[in-house]
Design a protein around this motif. Structure first.
Motif, PDB file in Angstrom:
ATOM      1  N   UNK A 152      90.436  51.410  13.707  1.00 16.94           N
ATOM      2  CA  UNK A 152      89.775  52.684  13.987  1.00 16.94           C
ATOM      3  C   UNK A 152      89.624  52.832  15.498  1.00 16.94           C
ATOM      4  N   UNK A 153      90.016  53.980  16.011  1.00 16.24           N
ATOM      5  CA  UNK A 153      89.826  54.279  17.431  1.00 16.24           C
ATOM      6  C   UNK A 153      88.901  55.483  17.555  1.00 16.24           C
TER       7      UNK A 153
ATOM      8  N   UNK B 198      93.110  54.888  11.919  1.00 18.18           N
ATOM      9  CA  UNK B 198      91.992  55.794  11.696  1.00 18.18           C
ATOM     10  C   UNK B 198      91.430  56.277  13.020  1.00 18.18           C
ATOM     11  N   UNK B 199      90.942  57.520  13.045  1.00 14.66           N
ATOM     12  CA  UNK B 199      90.481  58.137  14.289  1.00 14.66           C
ATOM     13  C   UNK B 199      89.136  58.812  14.054  1.00 14.66           C
ATOM     14  N   UNK B 200      88.222  58.614  15.009  1.00 16.71           N
ATOM     15  CA  UNK B 200      86.977  59.366  14.983  1.00 16.71           C
ATOM     16  C   UNK B 200      86.893  60.146  16.286  1.00 16.71           C
ATOM     17  N   UNK B 201      86.861  61.475  16.176  1.00 18.00           N
ATOM     18  CA  UNK B 201      86.684  62.350  17.331  1.00 18.00           C
ATOM     19  C   UNK B 201      85.353  63.064  17.192  1.00 18.00           C
ATOM     20  N   UNK B 202      84.769  63.435  18.315  1.00 23.84           N
ATOM     21  CA  UNK B 202      83.501  64.162  18.264  1.00 23.84           C
ATOM     22  C   UNK B 202      83.377  65.060  19.474  1.00 23.84           C
TER      23      UNK B 202
ATOM     24  N   UNK C  34      88.082  47.926  15.623  1.00 19.02           N
ATOM     25  CA  UNK C  34      87.533  49.188  16.104  1.00 19.02           C
ATOM     26  C   UNK C  34      87.417  49.147  17.620  1.00 19.02           C
ATOM     27  N   UNK C  35      87.762  50.277  18.255  1.00 19.53           N
ATOM     28  CA  UNK C  35      87.651  50.344  19.706  1.00 19.53           C
ATOM     29  C   UNK C  35      87.636  51.773  20.201  1.00 19.53           C
ATOM     30  N   UNK C  36      87.726  51.915  21.519  1.00 17.64           N
ATOM     31  CA  UNK C  36      87.627  53.214  22.179  1.00 17.64           C
ATOM     32  C   UNK C  36      88.923  53.562  22.909  1.00 17.64           C
ATOM     33  N   UNK C  37      89.211  54.861  22.971  1.00 19.24           N
ATOM     34  CA  UNK C  37      90.206  55.403  23.891  1.00 19.24           C
ATOM     35  C   UNK C  37      89.526  56.498  24.685  1.00 19.24           C
TER      36      UNK C  37
ATOM     37  N   UNK D 134      99.822  52.875  23.399  1.00 20.36           N
ATOM     38  CA  UNK D 134      98.495  52.915  22.792  1.00 20.36           C
ATOM     39  C   UNK D 134      98.546  52.503  21.333  1.00 20.36           C
ATOM     40  N   UNK D 135      99.492  53.054  20.603  1.00 20.45           N
ATOM     41  CA  UNK D 135      99.627  52.741  19.163  1.00 20.45           C
ATOM     42  C   UNK D 135      99.781  51.243  18.948  1.00 20.45           C
ATOM     43  N   UNK D 136     100.706  50.614  19.689  1.00 21.56           N
ATOM     44  CA  UNK D 136     100.975  49.195  19.468  1.00 21.56           C
ATOM     45  C   UNK D 136      99.796  48.329  19.886  1.00 21.56           C
ATOM     46  N   UNK D 137      99.088  48.742  20.940  1.00 18.04           N
ATOM     47  CA  UNK D 137      97.915  47.992  21.381  1.00 18.04           C
ATOM     48  C   UNK D 137      96.823  48.021  20.307  1.00 18.04           C
ATOM     49  N   UNK D 138      96.594  49.187  19.721  1.00 18.42           N
ATOM     50  CA  UNK D 138      95.572  49.313  18.679  1.00 18.42           C
ATOM     51  C   UNK D 138      95.958  48.520  17.437  1.00 18.42           C
ATOM     52  N   UNK D 139      97.246  48.553  17.087  1.00 19.19           N
ATOM     53  CA  UNK D 139      97.713  47.846  15.907  1.00 19.19           C
ATOM     54  C   UNK D 139      97.881  46.352  16.133  1.00 19.19           C
TER      55      UNK D 139
END
Length: 432
Positions: A141-142, A169-173, A214-217, A421-426
């Motif tokens: 989750x990012x 998974x993505x959480x935006x706000x 889980x982390x941040x971008x 970014x994708x590969x780093x998160x995965x």
């Protein structure tokens, strides 16, 4: 727009780190067309909001174009933000069913799982959205932390669909004081970091047993907020896109020095230009209440010099073109809480979370020179940091063409930006 409104808008865009061309796209397009599509050749295509009456397509290799309606079911494309036809076409024969054709390659809208929510942070109710790939498998989750823009992340952030399409998974706000969120707009980094922490907690609550890493971008100003949030409450990773390891004041000074170097001026002229930077910074630090006499003084002293018109900086150039009255009355609300001397290094020196920094070699708003030197020092001290400088990219990591008047016209993002970014998160090794 009136001159007064234009001045305020220019200042806002400068401090938001957003080009006027890109900011103009903060318009909601018809919801039916917006989505992530999988073409039969296996590639992904995002269709999102564009300028008024338009859509915008994006691919994970950084290519993008504006879509202009050319019939009931057909749209034609122009390259990047150039308004030059690029030969691509989109057909949407049945929007409700999600079928499309892109350059005659059929595709189908992906059944991403979206859940809107509202959560509280520091007494303010914020609007968020979780977007998940289909299925029941655990996914990383990012949480997307936006920059200083006042527009709605929920409406404008295409990464919430692109990441989900890639199995993330993505959480935006919406940042406080923007979009559907409550509260007053702020650029106080500690306040925004606590909002990000609450967003991550809400994301984990909603995802439940599907939550993996889980982390941040964070982009631009988010590059100060994301590491701070991760230092307060650790996560598994942090991505900083076109952010900085220097203060906003140092950012403006470094940008002015680069402006003069591009214009062919040397150290003597740069030293004088930095007197201007000192004067504008003093005004921002006073919350636009004091320091105008000093700014008027340096303007009288240097305005006739050949190098003066080369000053752009991050915010100084816009402040030089705005009246004192406009700055006094409009700027405080636009940049509320900005910490001009915020030093990110104490956080970065003590942050054990793996980080990926993605920087633009031609970034005029956030020049990467000193940031790269500091990241190298952090790596040598054992901090888990990797970084990539995309040599031809400006702020926002957009490559560009230069127009007849010297203006930069965005064309695309670097081919390797999203995959990094994708590969780093995965947790995948970066492609060589």
């Amino acid at each position: 727009m009136t001159g007064k409104t234009l001045a305020a808008a220019a200042l806002l865009l400068a401090l938001a780190g957003m080009s006027p061309a890109l900011a103009a796209e903060a318009v909601v397009a018809p919801a039916c067309e917006i989505g992530s599509y999988r073409l039969v050749d296996g590639s992904a295509l995002d269709i999102g909001p564009g300028a008024a009456g338009q859509l915008r397509w994006r691919r994970t290799d950084g290519l993008t174009g504006a879509l202009i309606r050319a019939g009931k079911e057909r749209w034609t494309s122009t390259y990047g933000w150039t308004e030059r036809p690029d030969g691509h076409t989109l057909t949407i024969t049945d929007c409700g069913r999600g079928g499309i054709g892109f350059d005659d390659i059929a595709g189908q809208r992906e059944a991403l799982i979206q859940r809107d929510t509202r959560f509280e942070s520091n007494g303010v109710e914020l609007a968020g959205r979780l977007t998940l790939p289909p299925g029941r498998a655990r996914v990383p989750i990012v949480v997307l932390i936006h920059g200083a823009e006042h527009s709605s992340a929920l409406q404008d952030y295409w990464l919430q669909r692109q990441f989900a399409s890639a199995g993330i998974g993505v959480f935006a706000y919406d940042k406080r004081g923007t979009g559907a969120s409550g509260g007053r707009y702020s650029q106080n980094y500690l306040l925004l970091a606590t909002d990000a922490i609450q967003a991550a907690r809400e994301a984990r609550r909603l995802v439940g047993d599907r939550a993996g890493r889980m982390g941040y971008q964070g982009g631009s100003q988010g590059g100060w907020v994301a590491p701070l949030a991760a230092r307060i409450e650790p996560v598994d990773f942090v991505i900083v896109s076109f952010g900085l390891a220097v203060s906003p004041r140092e950012e403006d000074r470094e940008a002015i020095a680069a402006d003069l170097a591009r214009a062919g001026f040397g150290g003597v002229e740069t030293a004088k230009a930095l007197e201007v930077a000192d004067a504008t910074a003093a005004i921002v630090e006073s919350d636009f209440r004091e320091g105008f006499e000093r700014l008027d003084e340096v303007k009288r002293k240097y305005a006739a010099q050949p190098w003066f018109s080369a000053i752009r900086g991050n915010y100084s150039g816009f402040m030089l073109s705005a009246s004192a009255q406009d700055l006094r009355t409009q700027a405080p609300a636009l940049v509320a809480g900005i910490e001009v001397r915020y030093d990110p290094m104490p956080v970065l020196n003590n942050l054990a979370v793996p980080q990926l920094w993605l920087l633009g070699g031609q970034d005029r708003d956030a020049p990467p020179g000193e940031t790269v030197r500091r990241l190298d020092a952090l790596k040598q001290s054992g901090r888990p940091i990797d970084y990539v400088v995309f040599p031809d990219a400006d702020h926002g990591l957009y490559e560009f063409e230069t127009g007849k008047e010297g203006e930069r016209i965005s064309t695309r993002q670097p081919q390797d930006y999203f995959p990094r970014m994708r590969d780093f998160i995965l947790g995948r090794p970066a492609a060589k």
